[in-house]
Design a protein around this motif. Structure first.
Motif, short mmCIF file in Angstrom:
data_model
loop_
_atom_site.label_atom_id
_atom_site.label_comp_id
_atom_site.label_asym_id
_atom_site.label_seq_id
_atom_site.Cartn_x
_atom_site.Cartn_y
_atom_site.Cartn_z
N ASP A 1 72.56 15.73 -11.28
CA ASP A 1 73.89 16.29 -11.58
C ASP A 1 73.94 17.79 -11.30
O ASP A 1 75.00 18.32 -10.95
CB ASP A 1 74.23 16.05 -13.06
N HIS B 1 75.28 18.96 -7.78
CA HIS B 1 76.66 18.74 -7.33
C HIS B 1 77.38 20.06 -7.12
O HIS B 1 77.30 20.95 -7.98
CB HIS B 1 77.46 17.97 -8.40
N ARG C 1 79.77 13.06 -1.35
CA ARG C 1 78.38 12.84 -1.76
C ARG C 1 77.34 13.34 -0.75
O ARG C 1 76.23 13.68 -1.14
CB ARG C 1 78.14 11.35 -2.04
N SER D 1 72.08 8.91 -8.85
CA SER D 1 72.63 7.55 -8.86
C SER D 1 72.25 6.75 -7.61
O SER D 1 71.96 5.56 -7.71
CB SER D 1 74.15 7.61 -9.04
N HIS E 1 79.45 15.17 -22.11
CA HIS E 1 79.12 14.99 -20.69
C HIS E 1 80.42 14.88 -19.91
O HIS E 1 81.37 14.27 -20.38
CB HIS E 1 78.26 13.76 -20.50
N GLN F 1 81.51 2.86 -10.38
CA GLN F 1 80.09 3.02 -10.07
C GLN F 1 79.46 1.65 -9.75
O GLN F 1 78.71 1.51 -8.80
CB GLN F 1 79.36 3.66 -11.26
#
Ligand SMILES: Nc1ncnc2c1ncn2[C@@H]1O[C@H](COP(=O)(O)OP(=O)(O)OP(=O)(O)O)[C@@H](O)[C@H]1O
Ligand SMILES: O=C(O)[C@H](O)[C@@H](O)[C@H](O)[C@H](O)CO
Length: 172
Positions: A35, A38, A57, A83, A122, A132
């Motif tokens: 994370d 990003h 992404r 992920s 979060h 997802q």
């Protein structure tokens, strides 16, 4: 072959940060949370409840691949939570080197949505868990991936993962 990284993969809420932390501690390796790689725009988008696109992404995945390359260069292996939902994303992380392994944290949408909804502080809303799962591509035919179910507690999952990677000869 010296392993450069174990990527802890799975949908949002599957436990990548939690299990990844245990795994890194048990191995004595560094832990990086994907994370943190990003761009701010991606975090803003997810916070607003909009799923990322492939184009969002790619730069993020390339940044994580660059971190793995540092591990490779310094021979200091790393556990990274990411992920890595599609095979093409995983291929960016592999970068053709053969020294990346994946731990896939697999679980039902019901269980993971419930954990996600209970999590506080979060940016990722539980409403994105369904997208997802829709994006997650099966890992069959990818022999560098070990899959473990998320029903067990994080320390048990980490221990089981280490035993499996050792059995396979991936790590000492
Ligand atoms: N094996 C587990 N058993 C019980 N609770 C868990 C387990 N793994 C994670 N959790 C809990 O589920 C929630 C989600 O876990 P975590 O934040 O580690 O997931 P994540 O995959 O890193 O999520 P994200 O991708 O959104 O950052 C947390 O509240 C965590 O404490
Ligand atoms: O590919 C994606 O959709 C994103 O990267 C997410 O998976 C987040 O990084 C993370 O899981 C939320 O914390």
């Amino acid at each position: 072959m010296t392993i450069a990284a174990i990527v802890v993969m799975g949908v949002s809420g599957s436990g990548k940060s939690t299990v990844g932390g245990c795994l890194a501690r048990d191995l004595g390796w560094m832990f990086e949370d994907g994370d943190a790689f990003h761009p701010a725009a991606n975090v803003a988008k997810m916070s607003a409840g909009t799923p990322l696109t492939d184009d969002d992404r790619w730069p993020w995945l390339r940044a994580i691949a660059a971190r793995i390359d540092v591990a490779r260069g310094t021979v200091a292996p790393v556990v990274i939570g990411c992920s890595a939902l599609k095979r093409a994303y995983r291929d960016v992380l592999r970068d053709g080197h053969g020294d990346v392994r994946f731990l896939h944290l697999a679980g039902s949408m019901d269980l993971i949505t419930a954990r996600q909804a209970a999590r506080v502080g979060h940016f990722m809303p539980a409403s994105l868990v369904a997208s997802q799962f829709a994006t997650l591509e099966p890992t069959t035919g990818e022999p560098d991936i070990v899959e473990i179910g998320v029903e067990h507690d994080p320390a048990t999952i980490a221990r089981e993962a280490i035993a499996t990677f050792r059995q396979r000869g991936d790590i000492a």
